[in-house]
Each structure stands twice: as structure tokens, then as C-alpha cells.
Design an enzyme around this catalytic site. Structure first.
Site, mmCIF file in Angstrom:
data_model
loop_
_atom_site.group_PDB
_atom_site.id
_atom_site.type_symbol
_atom_site.label_atom_id
_atom_site.label_comp_id
_atom_site.label_asym_id
_atom_site.label_seq_id
_atom_site.Cartn_x
_atom_site.Cartn_y
_atom_site.Cartn_z
ATOM 1 N N GLU A 1 5.978 -2.816 32.888
ATOM 2 C CA GLU A 1 6.965 -1.726 32.932
ATOM 3 C C GLU A 1 7.198 -1.174 31.538
ATOM 4 O O GLU A 1 7.075 -1.892 30.549
ATOM 5 C CB GLU A 1 8.305 -2.282 33.462
ATOM 6 C CG GLU A 1 8.711 -1.768 34.835
ATOM 7 C CD GLU A 1 9.209 -0.322 34.844
ATOM 8 O OE1 GLU A 1 8.556 0.553 34.240
ATOM 9 O OE2 GLU A 1 10.242 -0.075 35.482
ATOM 10 N N ASP A 2 7.558 0.099 31.473
ATOM 11 C CA ASP A 2 7.812 0.700 30.170
ATOM 12 C C ASP A 2 9.112 0.182 29.554
ATOM 13 O O ASP A 2 9.154 -0.234 28.404
ATOM 14 C CB ASP A 2 7.824 2.245 30.258
ATOM 15 C CG ASP A 2 8.760 2.799 31.343
ATOM 16 O OD1 ASP A 2 9.422 2.013 32.049
ATOM 17 O OD2 ASP A 2 8.838 4.038 31.473
ATOM 18 N N ASP B 1 16.100 -1.148 31.751
ATOM 19 C CA ASP B 1 17.355 -0.484 31.402
ATOM 20 C C ASP B 1 18.461 -1.116 32.248
ATOM 21 O O ASP B 1 18.929 -2.214 31.937
ATOM 22 C CB ASP B 1 17.161 1.022 31.664
ATOM 23 C CG ASP B 1 18.303 1.893 31.184
ATOM 24 O OD1 ASP B 1 18.968 1.521 30.210
ATOM 25 O OD2 ASP B 1 18.531 2.957 31.778
ATOM 26 N N PHE C 1 18.629 6.794 24.380
ATOM 27 C CA PHE C 1 17.575 7.298 25.243
ATOM 28 C C PHE C 1 16.316 7.539 24.423
ATOM 29 O O PHE C 1 16.320 8.299 23.463
ATOM 30 C CB PHE C 1 17.994 8.590 25.951
ATOM 31 C CG PHE C 1 17.070 8.925 27.083
ATOM 32 C CD1 PHE C 1 17.227 8.327 28.320
ATOM 33 C CD2 PHE C 1 16.010 9.800 26.892
ATOM 34 C CE1 PHE C 1 16.351 8.601 29.368
ATOM 35 C CE2 PHE C 1 15.127 10.087 27.928
ATOM 36 C CZ PHE C 1 15.303 9.487 29.169
ATOM 37 N N ARG D 1 5.895 12.222 26.942
ATOM 38 C CA ARG D 1 5.139 10.991 27.213
ATOM 39 C C ARG D 1 4.008 10.801 26.207
ATOM 40 O O ARG D 1 3.616 9.691 25.895
ATOM 41 C CB ARG D 1 4.524 11.038 28.618
ATOM 42 C CG ARG D 1 5.521 10.958 29.755
ATOM 43 C CD ARG D 1 4.785 10.613 31.057
ATOM 44 N NE ARG D 1 5.574 10.899 32.238
ATOM 45 C CZ ARG D 1 6.487 10.071 32.759
ATOM 46 N NH1 ARG D 1 6.704 8.907 32.186
ATOM 47 N NH2 ARG D 1 7.168 10.393 33.835
HETATM 48 P P1 IMP Z 1 16.286 0.912 35.240
HETATM 49 O O1 IMP Z 1 16.010 0.896 36.717
HETATM 50 O O2 IMP Z 1 17.627 1.478 34.923
HETATM 51 O O3 IMP Z 1 16.022 -0.404 34.566
HETATM 52 O O4 IMP Z 1 15.356 1.994 34.612
HETATM 53 C C1 IMP Z 1 14.030 1.912 34.683
HETATM 54 C C2 IMP Z 1 13.385 3.261 34.537
HETATM 55 O O5 IMP Z 1 14.259 4.298 34.041
HETATM 56 C C3 IMP Z 1 12.290 3.110 33.516
HETATM 57 O O6 IMP Z 1 11.101 2.688 34.119
HETATM 58 C C4 IMP Z 1 12.208 4.505 32.946
HETATM 59 O O7 IMP Z 1 11.344 5.300 33.728
HETATM 60 C C5 IMP Z 1 13.612 5.051 33.037
HETATM 61 N N1 IMP Z 1 14.332 4.906 31.753
HETATM 62 C C6 IMP Z 1 15.329 4.056 31.452
HETATM 63 N N2 IMP Z 1 15.729 4.185 30.173
HETATM 64 C C7 IMP Z 1 14.948 5.151 29.656
HETATM 65 C C8 IMP Z 1 14.864 5.747 28.348
HETATM 66 O O8 IMP Z 1 15.576 5.422 27.386
HETATM 67 N N3 IMP Z 1 13.915 6.722 28.204
HETATM 68 C C9 IMP Z 1 13.086 7.127 29.207
HETATM 69 N N4 IMP Z 1 13.128 6.589 30.428
HETATM 70 C C10 IMP Z 1 14.058 5.619 30.657
HETATM 71 MG MG MG Z 2 10.744 7.599 33.912
#
Ligand code: IMP
Ligand code: MG
Length: 194
Positions: free
Chosen positions: A111-112, A115, A164, A177
Site C-alpha cells: 500500500e502507498d 492513514d 497531505f 502521482r
Molecule cells: P486510509 O483508508 O484512510 O488509511 O487511506 C488510505 C488511502 O487514502 C491511501 O491508499 C491513499 O490513496 C489515500 N490517502 C491517505 N492519505 C493520503 C495522503 O496524504 N495523500 C494522498 N493520498 C492519501
Molecule cells: Mg488515492
């Protein structure tokens, strides 16, 4: 580094956006090589099945996969978290499933960014039901301050503050990206709500 700071968007609406480099490309490259080593050390003889969560993790996956020695296979999954801005709604939907079964495989979810953890929590539930031999998680970035779901990654590239970020696969409304570094995106005060 200077490349990013000189970025000049053309349209008026984006005129106030700027990106400040947080993690330069060289540092990302070195850390990914270390992570590949850590993963292979934990599973010295097994084939590793890397599951990339599209689209944010593609560059991380491609660098990581090429740094892992021995047998590696790849698959892709796509989820949407209902939102194109800097905040997701927390509701996760599977939009593209894997091509092949993960039963009995040693799966590393790639995963990238971690969050709130809602996306990963959803994915881990889906994958656990499919009976992999082992299930591990590798994330390039971790924002622990934002965590809602009780999940953690086994391999973390960088722990970052609650900002962010874009670049190295991460987007803001599908843009940025392709930046080679990870940077903090600032939306200017003139940004119109649409
Ligand atoms: P989560 O479900 O809140 O953990 O978020 C996961 C997804 O939200 C990641 O796979 C990203 O695609 C997106 N995301 C969360 N934080 C960021 C950020 O700081 N920049 C860009 N995408 C984010
Ligand atoms: Mg995204």
C-alpha cells in the site's frame, strides 16, 4: 528537489497549489531496498505474492518487487474510498478484484500510505477469508496520528506527520502521482470549493 518547488500549475484554480519536498527520491529508493531485505529475511525460502493496491502503490510495488530476491509473483486490487479530495469518507468499496486465488500463498499487501486505516482494515478482512498461508502488510508511508481503525503495517517505509502528501504514486484528485519525490501539498487560500 528544486524541480518540485518550481512546479507552476497553469490553470487559475490551481494557481495557489504548491508541493514542498518531504522525502527525496534517493532516500525513498534506499529505504525500499532495505524493506525488500527485511521482507526476504522474514521469509527466506518462500515465494512472495505481492498484492498491490492500485493506483497509489504502483511505483512502490515496482521498486520493491525488483529489490526482493528469489521468487515473487504479483497481483493487483483496486478499492475506492468515496472521495477525490484530501479527506476520504471512510467507506470502502472493492472496484477491481485480484486475478488469482491467494489461498495457501504468502501474501504481502503493498500500500502507498496508511492513514485512517479504513482501507487496510477492509482489505485484510477480505483477504483473511481467502485463507492465505501468511498475510503481511508493507506500506511506504504511515501517518499514525490519523488512525481510526485498529490496524498496523508489518513493514513501514517512513512514518510521517499528519500532512497531505503527493508524489511517488500518491495523488490529489489523480494529479501529482508522477512526481519522483514525496512532497507535502499545500492548497492555496484562493482554492475555490467545487
Ligand atoms: P486510509 O483508508 O484512510 O488509511 O487511506 C488510505 C488511502 O487514502 C491511501 O491508499 C491513499 O490513496 C489515500 N490517502 C491517505 N492519505 C493520503 C495522503 O496524504 N495523500 C494522498 N493520498 C492519501
Ligand atoms: Mg488515492
Amino acid at each position: 528537489m528544486a524541480k518540485n518547488t518550481r512546479y507552476q500549475p497553469k490553470s487559475k484554480r490551481r494557481a495557489e497549489e504548491s508541493v514542498r519536498t518531504l522525502i527525496p527520491r534517493g532516500q525513498i529508493e534506499r529505504r525500499i531496498a532495505e524493506m525488500a531485505g527485511e521482507i526476504r529475511r522474514d521469509f527466506p525460502t518462500e515465494r512472495l505474492h505481492l498484492v498491490s493496491v492500485l493506483k497509489g502503490s504502483v511505483f512502490f510495488l515496482s521498486d520493491l518487487a525488483r529489490q526482493i530476491s528469489g521468487e515473487v509473483s504479483l497481483d493487483f486490487i483496486s478499492v475506492s474510498s468515496y472521495g477525490a479530495g484530501t479527506h476520504s469518507s471512510g467507506e470502502v468499496k472493492l472496484t477491481r478484484d485480484l486475478d488469482s486465488s491467494i489461498e495457501g500463498k504468502t501474501v504481502i499487501v503493498v500500500e502507498d500510505i496508511l492513514d485512517t486505516g479504513m482501507t487496510l482494515q477492509y482489505l485484510l478482512r477480505v483477504f483473511e477469508q481467502r485463507k492465505p498461508r501468511r498475510l503481511r502488510v508493507a506500506v511506504l508511508l504511515d501517518k499514525p496520528e490519523r488512525r481510526i481503525a485498529k490496524v498496523r503495517a508489518d513493514y513501514v517505509g517512513f512514518t510521517i506527520p499528519n500532512e497531505f502528501v503527493v508524489g511517488f504514486g500518491l495523488d490529489y484528485a489523480e494529479r501529482y502521482r508522477n512526481l519522483a519525490d514525496v512532497g507535502v501539498l499545500t492548497l492555496g487560500t484562493k482554492e475555490r470549493k467545487s
